[in-house]
Scaffold this active site. Sequence first.
Site, PDB file in Angstrom:
ATOM      1  N   GLY A 202      30.480 -13.522 -28.189  1.00  0.00           N
ATOM      2  CA  GLY A 202      29.668 -12.685 -27.292  1.00  0.00           C
ATOM      3  C   GLY A 202      28.582 -11.912 -28.011  1.00  0.00           C
ATOM      4  O   GLY A 202      28.078 -10.913 -27.508  1.00  0.00           O
ATOM      5  N   LYS A 220      13.526  -5.177 -29.828  1.00  0.00           N
ATOM      6  CA  LYS A 220      14.146  -3.898 -30.218  1.00  0.00           C
ATOM      7  C   LYS A 220      13.163  -3.050 -31.020  1.00  0.00           C
ATOM      8  O   LYS A 220      13.062  -1.835 -30.818  1.00  0.00           O
ATOM      9  CB  LYS A 220      15.399  -4.151 -31.065  1.00  0.00           C
ATOM     10  CG  LYS A 220      16.544  -4.752 -30.280  1.00  0.00           C
ATOM     11  CD  LYS A 220      17.707  -5.073 -31.204  1.00  0.00           C
ATOM     12  CE  LYS A 220      18.722  -5.929 -30.486  1.00  0.00           C
ATOM     13  NZ  LYS A 220      19.796  -6.409 -31.345  1.00  0.00           N
ATOM     14  N   GLY A 332      28.262  -7.462 -29.272  1.00  0.00           N
ATOM     15  CA  GLY A 332      29.592  -7.706 -28.703  1.00  0.00           C
ATOM     16  C   GLY A 332      29.725  -7.000 -27.363  1.00  0.00           C
ATOM     17  O   GLY A 332      29.101  -5.959 -27.128  1.00  0.00           O
TER      18      GLY A 332
HETATM   19  N1  LIG Z   1      25.715  -9.433 -26.255  1.00  0.00           N
HETATM   20  C1  LIG Z   1      25.364  -8.323 -26.882  1.00  0.00           C
HETATM   21  O1  LIG Z   1      25.946  -7.960 -27.918  1.00  0.00           O
HETATM   22  C2  LIG Z   1      24.285  -7.463 -26.318  1.00  0.00           C
HETATM   23  C3  LIG Z   1      23.916  -6.291 -26.995  1.00  0.00           C
HETATM   24  C4  LIG Z   1      22.905  -5.465 -26.448  1.00  0.00           C
HETATM   25  C5  LIG Z   1      22.283  -5.832 -25.251  1.00  0.00           C
HETATM   26  N2  LIG Z   1      22.664  -7.002 -24.620  1.00  0.00           N
HETATM   27  C6  LIG Z   1      21.986  -7.350 -23.368  1.00  0.00           C
HETATM   28  O2  LIG Z   1      22.893  -7.364 -22.294  1.00  0.00           O
HETATM   29  C7  LIG Z   1      22.317  -8.147 -21.227  1.00  0.00           C
HETATM   30  C8  LIG Z   1      23.421  -9.027 -20.626  1.00  0.00           C
HETATM   31  O3  LIG Z   1      23.921  -9.896 -21.617  1.00  0.00           O
HETATM   32  P1  LIG Z   1      25.177 -10.844 -21.300  1.00  0.00           P
HETATM   33  O4  LIG Z   1      25.622 -11.358 -22.610  1.00  0.00           O
HETATM   34  O5  LIG Z   1      26.136 -10.133 -20.408  1.00  0.00           O
HETATM   35  O6  LIG Z   1      24.464 -12.014 -20.487  1.00  0.00           O
HETATM   36  P2  LIG Z   1      25.181 -13.116 -19.528  1.00  0.00           P
HETATM   37  O7  LIG Z   1      26.614 -13.223 -19.865  1.00  0.00           O
HETATM   38  O8  LIG Z   1      24.318 -14.312 -19.560  1.00  0.00           O
HETATM   39  O9  LIG Z   1      25.052 -12.432 -18.087  1.00  0.00           O
HETATM   40  C9  LIG Z   1      23.840 -12.224 -17.457  1.00  0.00           C
HETATM   41  C10 LIG Z   1      24.135 -11.880 -16.024  1.00  0.00           C
HETATM   42  O10 LIG Z   1      22.907 -11.553 -15.367  1.00  0.00           O
HETATM   43  C11 LIG Z   1      22.941 -12.132 -14.071  1.00  0.00           C
HETATM   44  N3  LIG Z   1      21.596 -12.245 -13.541  1.00  0.00           N
HETATM   45  C12 LIG Z   1      20.562 -12.967 -14.004  1.00  0.00           C
HETATM   46  N4  LIG Z   1      19.486 -12.776 -13.227  1.00  0.00           N
HETATM   47  C13 LIG Z   1      19.847 -11.914 -12.253  1.00  0.00           C
HETATM   48  C14 LIG Z   1      19.183 -11.321 -11.155  1.00  0.00           C
HETATM   49  N5  LIG Z   1      17.895 -11.585 -10.895  1.00  0.00           N
HETATM   50  N6  LIG Z   1      19.883 -10.484 -10.343  1.00  0.00           N
HETATM   51  C15 LIG Z   1      21.171 -10.218 -10.602  1.00  0.00           C
HETATM   52  N7  LIG Z   1      21.862 -10.741 -11.629  1.00  0.00           N
HETATM   53  C16 LIG Z   1      21.194 -11.576 -12.448  1.00  0.00           C
HETATM   54  C17 LIG Z   1      23.666 -13.449 -14.258  1.00  0.00           C
HETATM   55  O11 LIG Z   1      24.103 -13.908 -13.000  1.00  0.00           O
HETATM   56  P3  LIG Z   1      25.095 -15.175 -12.803  1.00  0.00           P
HETATM   57  O12 LIG Z   1      26.465 -14.634 -13.134  1.00  0.00           O
HETATM   58  O13 LIG Z   1      24.936 -15.525 -11.391  1.00  0.00           O
HETATM   59  O14 LIG Z   1      24.627 -16.211 -13.772  1.00  0.00           O
HETATM   60  C18 LIG Z   1      24.785 -13.005 -15.210  1.00  0.00           C
HETATM   61  O15 LIG Z   1      25.875 -12.485 -14.492  1.00  0.00           O
HETATM   62  C19 LIG Z   1      21.182  -8.943 -21.868  1.00  0.00           C
HETATM   63  O16 LIG Z   1      19.951  -8.377 -21.477  1.00  0.00           O
HETATM   64  C20 LIG Z   1      21.380  -8.747 -23.362  1.00  0.00           C
HETATM   65  O17 LIG Z   1      20.180  -8.744 -24.095  1.00  0.00           O
HETATM   66  C21 LIG Z   1      23.640  -7.799 -25.105  1.00  0.00           C
END
Ligand SMILES: NC(=O)c1ccc[n+]([C@@H]2O[C@H](COP(=O)([O-])OP(=O)(O)OC[C@H]3O[C@@H](n4cnc5c(N)ncnc54)[C@H](OP(=O)(O)O)[C@@H]3O)[C@@H](O)[C@H]2O)c1
Length: 355
Positions: A202, A220, A332
């Site tokens: 993740g 960032k 994460g």
């Molecule tokens: N992973 C890390 O360590 C980390 C750290 C800092 C920040 N982030 C940020 O956290 C955010 C989420 O990351 P993630 O890993 O959780 O991504 P993910 O698992 O791909 O989940 C993204 C979610 O956004 C939804 N989505 C996309 N377009 C949408 C819209 N127009 N309206 C409503 N929902 C929508 C998707 O819907 P569906 O379920 O229908 O596909 C999915 O549920 C990203 O911006 C990432 O940069 C992540």
Amino acid sequence: MARLSILQLGKGAIGSALVGQVAARRQEVKARLGVDLVYVGIAGRTAGAFAPGGLDLARWRAEVEAGAGLDGRRLLKKASGVVSGSAVLVDATAEDDLVDLYRDVVATGFHIVSCNKKPLAGPLADYRRIKDLCRRKRRFFLHEATVGAGLPVIKTLRDLLDTGDRVVAIEGCFSGTLNYLCAALDRGEKLSRGVARARELGYTEPDPRDDLAGTDVARKALILAREAGLDLEPSDVRQEPFCKVRRRGGVDEFMRSISELDAKMAKRWREAAARGSRWRYVARVDGACRVGLAEVPETGALGRLAGPENVFAFRTERYKDHPLVVAGPGAGAAVTAAGVFADILKVARAIAGTA
Ligand SMILES: NC(=O)c1ccc[n+]([C@@H]2O[C@H](COP(=O)([O-])OP(=O)(O)OC[C@H]3O[C@@H](n4cnc5c(N)ncnc54)[C@H](OP(=O)(O)O)[C@@H]3O)[C@@H](O)[C@H]2O)c1
């Protein structure tokens, strides 16, 4: 009892972890802050659930799956006329095009809490528009988790600036994913294996090419630069990739092709090791922004980093001889969701009058 309604876009890795964390702490927050955190809506791209009285968080996934067609925009439309009192929009997506939607929800009185970098790292005019609107409407727009996940990076920067310090430079390794990959390559692992593992854990962006191209770190750096008062456009960030990535095709196709890069990256790492150094993906924000691979001494502070760590060294007028350093795991689901949750609690404290 005061109430803070929560509407969440995104139910992926971070969104799901956040719902779990809020559900687990809800009673404690009620008892300690006197604020009830009520999830009234959760939506993904194609389905969502809405209940003005509050969703049953024990079965939120089933409720969302049953709500086919209720995407984020429809959910917000539905909620804006119905949700009364204090409310926060949580953006846990990786969507680009949300500034107009942010503007609409702030106009209807919502606060915003986000871990999504993209709306903050687009054209400067969009960034200013949403920040100015939130200031005018006296709404929070908190996004600590966009930089350093759960680490207090933006808070540290804000505190330095608010107390009259002057930032000379912010430098370090801003990507947990790329640090994890650097450490894996140090151990002689293949790049393709490292990326697959980072995805499983993740750490990566929904599209890992955003990490590998350096785009995520560039975002960032730009967010920090703008928080520090620099009026920069995305094109002002000098960005060198971690490795060359093909943008054509989907994520799965890219993941199948990534082993093509293994030999080249392994060679690069071996050559650096022979010189007593290591490659790290380093960002620097001063008057400008630069992100790219840098060869650093094996035994130095950056060379010793292992795992999904981040380092942010703030060199300022007050911290000029020894920088103020914020460091720790910066990727994460658990730590990122906790960073978002902490921002929600800032809004809750303000509502409770205990900020
Ligand atoms: N992973 C890390 O360590 C980390 C750290 C800092 C920040 N982030 C940020 O956290 C955010 C989420 O990351 P993630 O890993 O959780 O991504 P993910 O698992 O791909 O989940 C993204 C979610 O956004 C939804 N989505 C996309 N377009 C949408 C819209 N127009 N309206 C409503 N929902 C929508 C998707 O819907 P569906 O379920 O229908 O596909 C999915 O549920 C990203 O911006 C990432 O940069 C992540």
